[in-house]
Write a protein that holds these residues in place. Structure first.
Motif, PDB file in Angstrom:
ATOM      1  N   ARG A 100      68.135  66.546  18.710  1.00  0.00           N
ATOM      2  CA  ARG A 100      69.030  65.589  18.073  1.00  0.00           C
ATOM      3  C   ARG A 100      69.158  65.794  16.568  1.00  0.00           C
ATOM      4  NH1 ARG A 100      65.268  61.145  19.560  1.00  0.00           N
ATOM      5  NH2 ARG A 100      66.859  60.531  21.036  1.00  0.00           N
ATOM      6  N   THR A 101      68.265  66.557  15.972  1.00  0.00           N
ATOM      7  CA  THR A 101      68.418  66.898  14.553  1.00  0.00           C
ATOM      8  C   THR A 101      69.327  68.118  14.479  1.00  0.00           C
ATOM      9  OG1 THR A 101      66.211  66.041  14.135  1.00  0.00           O
ATOM     10  CG2 THR A 101      67.222  67.365  12.398  1.00  0.00           C
ATOM     11  N   GLY A 102      70.608  67.852  14.446  1.00  0.00           N
ATOM     12  CA  GLY A 102      71.575  68.904  14.701  1.00  0.00           C
ATOM     13  C   GLY A 102      71.830  69.885  13.593  1.00  0.00           C
ATOM     14  N   HIS A 103      71.366  69.572  12.357  1.00  0.00           N
ATOM     15  CA  HIS A 103      71.746  70.432  11.242  1.00  0.00           C
ATOM     16  C   HIS A 103      70.804  71.601  11.052  1.00  0.00           C
ATOM     17  CE1 HIS A 103      68.775  67.623   9.499  1.00  0.00           C
ATOM     18  NE2 HIS A 103      68.408  68.680   8.795  1.00  0.00           N
ATOM     19  N   ARG A 104      69.785  71.727  11.914  1.00  0.00           N
ATOM     20  CA  ARG A 104      68.840  72.823  11.774  1.00  0.00           C
ATOM     21  C   ARG A 104      68.637  73.481  13.128  1.00  0.00           C
ATOM     22  NH1 ARG A 104      63.610  69.429  12.473  1.00  0.00           N
ATOM     23  NH2 ARG A 104      63.991  68.754  14.605  1.00  0.00           N
ATOM     24  N   VAL A 105      67.977  74.625  13.120  1.00  0.00           N
ATOM     25  CA  VAL A 105      67.575  75.277  14.363  1.00  0.00           C
ATOM     26  C   VAL A 105      66.066  75.464  14.296  1.00  0.00           C
ATOM     27  CG1 VAL A 105      67.684  77.369  15.771  1.00  0.00           C
ATOM     28  CG2 VAL A 105      69.764  76.477  14.694  1.00  0.00           C
ATOM     29  N   THR A 106      65.360  74.924  15.262  1.00  0.00           N
ATOM     30  CA  THR A 106      63.913  75.087  15.306  1.00  0.00           C
ATOM     31  C   THR A 106      63.518  75.933  16.509  1.00  0.00           C
ATOM     32  OG1 THR A 106      61.788  73.949  15.417  1.00  0.00           O
ATOM     33  CG2 THR A 106      63.623  72.920  16.571  1.00  0.00           C
ATOM     34  N   THR A 107      62.455  76.692  16.335  1.00  0.00           N
ATOM     35  CA  THR A 107      61.961  77.531  17.427  1.00  0.00           C
ATOM     36  C   THR A 107      60.905  76.825  18.270  1.00  0.00           C
ATOM     37  OG1 THR A 107      60.226  78.501  16.049  1.00  0.00           O
ATOM     38  CG2 THR A 107      62.357  79.590  16.022  1.00  0.00           C
ATOM     39  N   THR A 108      60.566  75.585  17.907  1.00  0.00           N
ATOM     40  CA  THR A 108      59.486  74.849  18.566  1.00  0.00           C
ATOM     41  C   THR A 108      60.012  74.079  19.763  1.00  0.00           C
ATOM     42  OG1 THR A 108      58.387  74.604  16.433  1.00  0.00           O
ATOM     43  CG2 THR A 108      57.642  73.182  18.233  1.00  0.00           C
ATOM     44  N   ALA A 109      59.584  74.444  20.954  1.00  0.00           N
ATOM     45  CA  ALA A 109      60.122  73.855  22.177  1.00  0.00           C
ATOM     46  C   ALA A 109      59.901  72.349  22.250  1.00  0.00           C
ATOM     47  CB  ALA A 109      59.513  74.534  23.396  1.00  0.00           C
ATOM     48  N   SER A 110      58.774  71.876  21.739  1.00  0.00           N
ATOM     49  CA  SER A 110      58.453  70.458  21.878  1.00  0.00           C
ATOM     50  C   SER A 110      59.387  69.557  21.080  1.00  0.00           C
ATOM     51  CB  SER A 110      57.004  70.204  21.451  1.00  0.00           C
ATOM     52  OG  SER A 110      56.814  70.591  20.107  1.00  0.00           O
ATOM     53  N   VAL A 111      60.127  70.114  20.153  1.00  0.00           N
ATOM     54  CA  VAL A 111      61.068  69.323  19.355  1.00  0.00           C
ATOM     55  C   VAL A 111      62.325  68.984  20.150  1.00  0.00           C
ATOM     56  CG1 VAL A 111      62.552  69.410  17.315  1.00  0.00           C
ATOM     57  CG2 VAL A 111      60.198  70.235  17.184  1.00  0.00           C
ATOM     58  N   TYR A 112      62.660  69.815  21.115  1.00  0.00           N
ATOM     59  CA  TYR A 112      63.877  69.603  21.904  1.00  0.00           C
ATOM     60  C   TYR A 112      63.636  68.505  22.933  1.00  0.00           C
ATOM     61  CZ  TYR A 112      65.622  73.868  19.769  1.00  0.00           C
ATOM     62  OH  TYR A 112      66.060  74.811  18.863  1.00  0.00           O
ATOM     63  N   ILE A 113      64.579  67.572  23.025  1.00  0.00           N
ATOM     64  CA  ILE A 113      64.329  66.397  23.854  1.00  0.00           C
ATOM     65  C   ILE A 113      65.031  66.441  25.204  1.00  0.00           C
ATOM     66  CG2 ILE A 113      63.816  64.891  21.899  1.00  0.00           C
ATOM     67  CD1 ILE A 113      66.683  63.813  22.139  1.00  0.00           C
ATOM     68  N   TYR A 114      66.079  67.219  25.329  1.00  0.00           N
ATOM     69  CA  TYR A 114      66.784  67.340  26.608  1.00  0.00           C
ATOM     70  C   TYR A 114      66.756  68.799  27.041  1.00  0.00           C
ATOM     71  CZ  TYR A 114      68.650  62.779  25.306  1.00  0.00           C
ATOM     72  OH  TYR A 114      68.778  61.467  24.931  1.00  0.00           O
ATOM     73  N   TRP A 115      66.507  69.008  28.324  1.00  0.00           N
ATOM     74  CA  TRP A 115      66.393  70.355  28.876  1.00  0.00           C
ATOM     75  C   TRP A 115      67.204  70.471  30.157  1.00  0.00           C
ATOM     76  CZ3 TRP A 115      63.396  74.437  26.948  1.00  0.00           C
ATOM     77  CH2 TRP A 115      62.619  74.128  25.831  1.00  0.00           C
ATOM     78  N   GLY A 116      67.765  71.652  30.362  1.00  0.00           N
ATOM     79  CA  GLY A 116      68.394  71.953  31.633  1.00  0.00           C
ATOM     80  C   GLY A 116      67.357  72.417  32.646  1.00  0.00           C
ATOM     81  N   GLN A 117      67.823  72.690  33.853  1.00  0.00           N
ATOM     82  CA  GLN A 117      66.931  73.113  34.932  1.00  0.00           C
ATOM     83  C   GLN A 117      66.643  74.610  34.910  1.00  0.00           C
ATOM     84  OE1 GLN A 117      65.332  70.994  37.194  1.00  0.00           O
ATOM     85  NE2 GLN A 117      66.078  69.593  35.622  1.00  0.00           N
ATOM     86  N   GLY A 118      67.424  75.359  34.172  1.00  0.00           N
ATOM     87  CA  GLY A 118      67.192  76.788  34.055  1.00  0.00           C
ATOM     88  C   GLY A 118      68.066  77.609  34.987  1.00  0.00           C
ATOM     89  N   THR A 119      68.302  78.849  34.580  1.00  0.00           N
ATOM     90  CA  THR A 119      69.044  79.799  35.408  1.00  0.00           C
ATOM     91  C   THR A 119      68.303  81.135  35.369  1.00  0.00           C
ATOM     92  OG1 THR A 119      71.232  80.762  35.838  1.00  0.00           O
ATOM     93  CG2 THR A 119      70.609  80.519  33.527  1.00  0.00           C
ATOM     94  N   GLN A 120      68.186  81.762  36.518  1.00  0.00           N
ATOM     95  CA  GLN A 120      67.420  82.995  36.621  1.00  0.00           C
ATOM     96  C   GLN A 120      68.255  84.189  36.174  1.00  0.00           C
ATOM     97  OE1 GLN A 120      64.072  83.598  37.808  1.00  0.00           O
ATOM     98  NE2 GLN A 120      64.518  85.648  36.985  1.00  0.00           N
ATOM     99  N   VAL A 121      67.663  85.004  35.328  1.00  0.00           N
ATOM    100  CA  VAL A 121      68.253  86.283  34.935  1.00  0.00           C
ATOM    101  C   VAL A 121      67.278  87.381  35.350  1.00  0.00           C
ATOM    102  CG1 VAL A 121      68.911  87.757  32.994  1.00  0.00           C
ATOM    103  CG2 VAL A 121      69.570  85.334  33.019  1.00  0.00           C
ATOM    104  N   THR A 122      67.764  88.309  36.150  1.00  0.00           N
ATOM    105  CA  THR A 122      66.936  89.416  36.603  1.00  0.00           C
ATOM    106  C   THR A 122      67.617  90.729  36.234  1.00  0.00           C
ATOM    107  OG1 THR A 122      66.123  88.103  38.471  1.00  0.00           O
ATOM    108  CG2 THR A 122      65.801  90.489  38.573  1.00  0.00           C
ATOM    109  N   VAL A 123      66.875  91.564  35.519  1.00  0.00           N
ATOM    110  CA  VAL A 123      67.404  92.847  35.075  1.00  0.00           C
ATOM    111  C   VAL A 123      66.630  93.950  35.785  1.00  0.00           C
ATOM    112  CG1 VAL A 123      67.956  94.307  33.104  1.00  0.00           C
ATOM    113  CG2 VAL A 123      67.929  91.806  32.846  1.00  0.00           C
ATOM    114  N   SER A 124      67.339  94.740  36.553  1.00  0.00           N
ATOM    115  CA  SER A 124      66.684  95.815  37.295  1.00  0.00           C
ATOM    116  C   SER A 124      66.737  97.111  36.492  1.00  0.00           C
ATOM    117  CB  SER A 124      67.371  96.019  38.645  1.00  0.00           C
ATOM    118  OG  SER A 124      68.720  96.409  38.456  1.00  0.00           O
ATOM    119  N   SER A 125      65.717  97.921  36.678  1.00  0.00           N
ATOM    120  CA  SER A 125      65.641  99.182  35.918  1.00  0.00           C
ATOM    121  C   SER A 125      66.328 100.322  36.657  1.00  0.00           C
ATOM    122  CB  SER A 125      64.175  99.530  35.656  1.00  0.00           C
ATOM    123  OG  SER A 125      63.474  99.601  36.879  1.00  0.00           O
TER     124      SER A 125
END
Length: 125
Positions: A100-125
């Motif tokens: 919610r502190t929109g004017h900055r970008v933080t790398t700390t996960a605990s600061v973010y208050i809303y999260w999505g469920q995630g999407t899988q990315v798989t890269v094959s060699s």
């Protein structure tokens, strides 16, 4: 309450590209910064990139700089993650999150208050 939903994940060969989307519903997240994180099996969740609410500030993990690009379209309540030159080590579940502190970008996960469920990315060699 802001609900986030990621989409666009899948299986891609090394060197390929994907575009992930993070779409918000419920309250608008126009004034929220949005971060992308990823978690590979057996590893901790790590910051990938983030963008401030107006899009003027972005930050990238060193491992994705020059390969990934983050952008947002507030009119569509959507943040995008363009991933190029994907490598097997990019394989992970990718999550978007809102700060919610929109004017900055933080790398700390605990600061973010809303999260999505995630999407899988798989890269094959």
């Amino acid at each position: 309450q802001v609900h986030l939903a990621e989409s666009g994940g899948g299986l891609v060969q090394a060197g390929g590209s994907l575009r992930l989307s993070c779409t918000a519903s419920g309250r608008t997240f126009t004034h929220y910064a949005v971060g992308w994180f990823r978690q590979a099996p057996g590893k901790e969740r790590e910051f990938v990139t983030g963008i401030s609410w107006g899009g003027e500030i972005t930050d990238y993990a060193d491992s994705v700089k020059d390969r990934f690009t983050v952008s947002r379209d507030n009119a569509k309540n959507t943040v995008y993650l363009y991933m190029n030159r994907l490598q097997p080590e990019d394989t992970a579940v990718y999550y978007c999150a809102a700060d919610r502190t929109g004017h900055r970008v933080t790398t700390t996960a605990s600061v973010y208050i809303y999260w999505g469920q995630g999407t899988q990315v798989t890269v094959s060699s």
